[in-house]
Design a protein around this motif. Structure first.
Motif, PDB file in Angstrom:
ATOM      1  N   GLY A  26     -16.560 -12.699  26.448  1.00  0.00           N
ATOM      2  CA  GLY A  26     -16.717 -12.116  25.115  1.00  0.00           C
ATOM      3  C   GLY A  26     -15.555 -11.198  24.768  1.00  0.00           C
ATOM      4  O   GLY A  26     -15.028 -11.240  23.654  1.00  0.00           O
TER       5      GLY A  26
ATOM      6  N   ARG B  75     -19.893 -11.214  29.442  1.00  0.00           N
ATOM      7  CA  ARG B  75     -19.255 -10.068  28.791  1.00  0.00           C
ATOM      8  C   ARG B  75     -17.729 -10.213  28.826  1.00  0.00           C
ATOM      9  O   ARG B  75     -17.051  -9.943  27.845  1.00  0.00           O
TER      10      ARG B  75
ATOM     11  N   GLU C  96     -22.512  -9.529  19.231  1.00  0.00           N
ATOM     12  CA  GLU C  96     -23.539 -10.383  19.824  1.00  0.00           C
ATOM     13  C   GLU C  96     -24.936  -9.826  19.543  1.00  0.00           C
ATOM     14  O   GLU C  96     -25.846 -10.570  19.172  1.00  0.00           O
TER      15      GLU C  96
ATOM     16  N   ILE D  33     -20.173 -17.632  18.140  1.00  0.00           N
ATOM     17  CA  ILE D  33     -21.280 -17.430  19.082  1.00  0.00           C
ATOM     18  C   ILE D  33     -22.653 -17.745  18.507  1.00  0.00           C
ATOM     19  O   ILE D  33     -23.591 -17.953  19.270  1.00  0.00           O
TER      20      ILE D  33
ATOM     21  N   GLN E  64     -25.861 -17.503  26.336  1.00  0.00           N
ATOM     22  CA  GLN E  64     -25.017 -16.339  26.145  1.00  0.00           C
ATOM     23  C   GLN E  64     -23.788 -16.461  27.041  1.00  0.00           C
ATOM     24  O   GLN E  64     -23.909 -16.859  28.202  1.00  0.00           O
TER      25      GLN E  64
ATOM     26  N   PHE F 235     -17.485  -7.024  21.407  1.00  0.00           N
ATOM     27  CA  PHE F 235     -18.186  -8.304  21.514  1.00  0.00           C
ATOM     28  C   PHE F 235     -19.691  -8.086  21.631  1.00  0.00           C
ATOM     29  O   PHE F 235     -20.477  -8.743  20.947  1.00  0.00           O
TER      30      PHE F 235
END
Length: 131
Positions: free
Chosen positions: A71, A68, A117, A56, A65, A113
């Motif tokens: 992720g 979610r 992140e 990432i 991005q 995640f």
């Protein structure tokens, strides 16, 4: 953030997710502290953090991005590959596809995640301040 902090942050995100989303009393192994984890579990967390971070970082540096849910899927997928590498013949419950996980596990993977992140975003921000 140094790597050890990242590993501990990732583990804590798992524990926080279990405590938040698991209905009932979680198994002690789900929430045991880092120092009490088996070596293979620590290795899995270390590698998970490093791999997710490496994947990432370039997109976050570009201001992109991922969602979610993706992720969480990423965390689950990397975890599964690592478990096969570390255990060779893991229990099927250790390597479920994201769509097959219980909802609490999906939400917990997403939480992991998001923690990774956030640490990468902080590192990017700090690097920009110091450049």
């Amino acid at each position: 953030m140094n790597q050890e902090q990242g590993w501990l942050l990732t583990r804590q995100a798992w524990i926080d997710g279990v405590n938040e989303y698991y209905s009932g009393t979680p198994k002690p192994s789900y929430i045991k502290p880092w120092s009490q984890m088996d070596e293979w579990e620590q290795d899995a967390i270390k590698l998970l953090y490093q791999h997710v971070r490496a994947i990432i970082l370039p997109t976050l540096e570009q201001g992109i991005q991922i969602s979610r849910e993706y992720g969480g899927y990423l965390v689950c997928s990397i975890w599964n590959v690592l478990i096969f590498q570390l255990l060779h013949d893991p229990k099927p419950s250790y390597v479920k596809h994201f769509d097959q996980l219980d909802e609490w596990q999906q939400k917990t993977d997403i939480k992991m995640f998001e923690a990774i992140e956030a640490s990468v975003l902080d590192d990017i921000k700090n690097a920009q301040i110091h450049s």
